[in-house]
Design a protein around this motif. Structure first.
Motif, PDB file in Angstrom:
ATOM      1  N   GLY A  38      28.620  41.351  44.024  1.00 34.10           N
ATOM      2  CA  GLY A  38      28.232  42.686  44.463  1.00 34.10           C
ATOM      3  C   GLY A  38      29.397  43.516  44.937  1.00 34.10           C
ATOM      4  O   GLY A  38      29.373  44.743  44.863  1.00 34.10           O
ATOM      5  N   LEU A  39      30.452  42.858  45.397  1.00 32.95           N
ATOM      6  CA  LEU A  39      31.653  43.560  45.844  1.00 32.95           C
ATOM      7  C   LEU A  39      32.725  43.589  44.760  1.00 32.95           C
ATOM      8  O   LEU A  39      33.330  44.630  44.492  1.00 32.95           O
ATOM      9  N   LEU A  40      32.949  42.442  44.120  1.00 28.71           N
ATOM     10  CA  LEU A  40      34.054  42.320  43.173  1.00 28.71           C
ATOM     11  C   LEU A  40      33.731  42.885  41.801  1.00 28.71           C
ATOM     12  O   LEU A  40      34.645  43.276  41.069  1.00 28.71           O
ATOM     13  N   GLY A  41      32.454  42.922  41.428  1.00 29.52           N
ATOM     14  CA  GLY A  41      32.071  43.361  40.094  1.00 29.52           C
ATOM     15  C   GLY A  41      31.807  42.175  39.181  1.00 29.52           C
ATOM     16  O   GLY A  41      32.365  41.084  39.369  1.00 29.52           O
ATOM     17  N   ASP A  42      30.981  42.388  38.164  1.00 23.43           N
ATOM     18  CA  ASP A  42      30.531  41.261  37.344  1.00 23.43           C
ATOM     19  C   ASP A  42      31.551  40.807  36.304  1.00 23.43           C
ATOM     20  O   ASP A  42      31.314  39.839  35.584  1.00 23.43           O
ATOM     21  N   THR A  43      32.702  41.480  36.201  1.00 24.99           N
ATOM     22  CA  THR A  43      33.749  41.005  35.287  1.00 24.99           C
ATOM     23  C   THR A  43      34.957  40.443  36.031  1.00 24.99           C
ATOM     24  O   THR A  43      35.966  40.103  35.410  1.00 24.99           O
ATOM     25  N   SER A  44      34.872  40.354  37.358  1.00 20.44           N
ATOM     26  CA  SER A  44      35.979  39.805  38.142  1.00 20.44           C
ATOM     27  C   SER A  44      36.327  38.412  37.662  1.00 20.44           C
ATOM     28  O   SER A  44      35.454  37.601  37.324  1.00 20.44           O
ATOM     29  N   VAL A  45      37.615  38.094  37.683  1.00 16.33           N
ATOM     30  CA  VAL A  45      38.075  36.767  37.284  1.00 16.33           C
ATOM     31  C   VAL A  45      37.476  35.677  38.164  1.00 16.33           C
ATOM     32  O   VAL A  45      37.378  34.518  37.748  1.00 16.33           O
ATOM     33  N   LEU A  46      37.024  36.039  39.361  1.00 16.45           N
ATOM     34  CA  LEU A  46      36.442  35.055  40.261  1.00 16.45           C
ATOM     35  C   LEU A  46      34.996  34.708  39.933  1.00 16.45           C
ATOM     36  O   LEU A  46      34.505  33.662  40.365  1.00 16.45           O
ATOM     37  N   VAL A  47      34.281  35.565  39.198  1.00 14.72           N
ATOM     38  CA  VAL A  47      32.845  35.337  38.997  1.00 14.72           C
ATOM     39  C   VAL A  47      32.469  35.083  37.545  1.00 14.72           C
ATOM     40  O   VAL A  47      31.279  35.002  37.224  1.00 14.72           O
ATOM     41  N   VAL A  48      33.456  34.951  36.650  1.00 19.67           N
ATOM     42  CA  VAL A  48      33.163  34.655  35.241  1.00 19.67           C
ATOM     43  C   VAL A  48      33.572  33.210  34.941  1.00 19.67           C
ATOM     44  O   VAL A  48      34.333  32.594  35.682  1.00 19.67           O
ATOM     45  N   ASP A  49      33.069  32.692  33.841  1.00 19.67           N
ATOM     46  CA  ASP A  49      33.322  31.303  33.462  1.00 19.67           C
ATOM     47  C   ASP A  49      33.673  31.211  31.978  1.00 19.67           C
ATOM     48  O   ASP A  49      33.652  32.204  31.252  1.00 19.67           O
ATOM     49  N   ASP A  50      34.010  29.990  31.556  1.00 22.84           N
ATOM     50  CA  ASP A  50      34.203  29.625  30.155  1.00 22.84           C
ATOM     51  C   ASP A  50      35.296  30.471  29.485  1.00 22.84           C
ATOM     52  O   ASP A  50      36.312  30.765  30.099  1.00 22.84           O
ATOM     53  N   ASP A  51      35.060  30.888  28.231  1.00 26.46           N
ATOM     54  CA  ASP A  51      36.102  31.589  27.469  1.00 26.46           C
ATOM     55  C   ASP A  51      36.487  32.919  28.113  1.00 26.46           C
ATOM     56  O   ASP A  51      37.653  33.328  28.056  1.00 26.46           O
TER      57      ASP A  51
END
Length: 458
Positions: free
Chosen positions: A84-97
């Motif tokens: 909610g703060l970082l955004g849904d494409t932040s390197v911290l909240v994405v996975d895999d490729d």
């Protein structure tokens, strides 16, 4: 295989999940420590926000997690409460490729040579801030270190130079990052941001977005882009990211690289003022230039061991996985506990002692010293943060004489997921030091207080 309980999970407290959530929001590290004492090195905590979490305080089990297949151990999903703060494409909240590609694009600004090019600016920013510290009265140092690290991020990562925009960023970012348990609810559940208790947080987020998007637009239009050294310029040059994706990475770097480093520095000063012999050695190291870097690095490492800034890291399992003798179901979060391992007497003899000498020349295992996480998700900016801590600490110790104290050490206070000194790391500057020229280094230049750029030498 050891006996298991409750659907194959290790033992843990049987109190309701809602009460466990309240206890973690208020007393996270203390609650985990109590569970560690009662249940051993592997135990289960569950709450209504993050579900079932298997905590790991055994280095061998932690190795399994950090070396595990990233397709099975999802760190981004475990960090989803930050989306909610970082955004849904932040390197911290994405996975895999997606994570692998995003991380690849973001590596260049944090390469050793790139960080080294920013060292002088870090020292200049620290020197200008320390010059304004009060003498002869106690003050909380955490706000001061926060000003320093925010300025470093704004200048080296974002590359902000417009005076009005810099001033606006300096104003809004501390407000945005002053996140307590109440604000954390809206970050975990962004739909709450439209409701009146959280509208001020929503306004701060909107203002920071406006400023960051203006920086992105300016960088894209800069004819001298290739000559710039800030991280934003490097990301724009690398290509492959939309404005929204760039914004998410910038806010991530601000959150992950500003407050954490500032807190580490505040803890270092809090520890040093309670250990006169260590402080004396630290001052000597600061005044000896490059020759003292090893000991200053050891102080930073020992500080992050005894006072880690974040208590743990998590991975959500995408498949049933055997860890520490338990077959843990898919959907459960496994949590390497930084606080538990860093305070384990079997790993660090006399763990409650602040002893930087234990870090001098030590080869640290990534499963026993991991303040920046580990595996393929180890913090991108770990090297940057360690260099910044050492440089800022050196400038502080060169420029002011700190009073020591016999007061008890400050307790930790939870600020979202960061463990800060309860009283802000109160210190007293006894006097200003006559500045000695470092061997092989020019004295730090003055800083223009409007743009934070170096003034011409007279």
């Amino acid at each position: 295989m050891r006996p298991t309980e409750r659907d194959g999970l290790p033992r843990g407290p049987k109190i309701p999940a809602a009460i466990q959530l309240v206890m973690m929001m208020r007393w996270w590290p203390q609650f985990v420590a109590a569970c560690r004492r009662r249940y051993g090195t592997v135990f289960t905590i569950q709450n209504t926000m993050m579900g079932k979490m298997v905590y790991l305080a055994d280095p061998d089990a932690i190795k399994t997690v950090f070396a595990g297949d990233p397709r099975i151990f999802h760190a981004g999903e475990a960090n989803s409460m930050l989306g909610g703060l970082l955004g849904d494409t932040s390197v911290l909240v994405v996975d895999d490729d997606v994570h692998r590609e995003r991380r690849r694009l973001m590596m260049a600004p944090f390469h050793r040579d790139a960080v080294a090019r920013q060292a002088d600016l870090m020292a200049e920013i620290a020197a200008e801030n320390v010059a304004g510290w009060p003498v002869g009265r106690a003050f909380a140092v955490a706000p001061k270190t926060s000003e320093i690290t925010l300025e470093v991020i704004l200048r080296t990562v974002i590359g902000a130079s417009d005076p009005a925009r810099l001033a606006a960023l300096r104003d809004v970012m501390p407000k945005l990052l002053s996140v307590g348990p109440w604000e954390s609810l809206a970050i975990a559940k962004p739909s709450l941001l439209t409701r009146w208790p959280w509208r001020r947080l929503a306004r701060h987020m909107a203002e920071s977005d406006r400023l960051l998007y203006a920086e992105i637009a300016e960088r894209r239009a800069d004819p001298d882009l290739a000559e710039r050294t800030d991280a934003l310029a490097m990301l724009v040059q690398a290509g492959g990211m939309s404005d929204k994706e760039l914004r998410d990475q910038l806010i991530t770097l601000l959150v992950a690289g500003h407050d954490t480093t500032a807190t580490g520095l505040a803890w270092a000063l809090e520890r040093l003022t309670r250990h006169p012999e260590v402080l004396e050695k630290a001052v000597a190291a600061a005044e000896s230039g490059d020759a003292g870097d090893e000991y200053l690095d050891a102080i930073c490492k020992e500080t992050l061991r005894i006072r880690p800034v974040v208590p743990d890291v998590g991975r959500i399992l995408k498949e049933p996985t055997e860890i520490a003798g338990y077959r843990i179901p898919a959907g459960v979060m496994v949590v390497p506990s930084i606080t538990s391992v860093h305070s384990d007497p079997a790993v660090y003899p006399n763990p409650d002692a602040f002893d930087p000498d234990r870090m001098v020349g030590a080869t640290l295992s990534p499963a026993t010293w991991f303040p920046f996480g580990g595996g393929n998700r180890r913090c991108l900016g770990a090297g940057f943060a360690m260099v910044e801590m050492r440089i800022v600490l050196r400038e502080i110790l060169r420029r002011v004489e700190l009073s020591t104290t016999t007061e008890p050490g400050e307790k930790t206070k939870l600020k979202h997921v960061i463990m800060t000194p309860e009283r802000g790391g109160r210190i007293t500057v006894r006097a200003r030091r006559p500045l000695l020229r470092l061997s092989g280094k020019p004295d730090v230049v003055s800083i223009d207080t409007a743009t934070r750029g170096p003034l011409p030498r007279s």
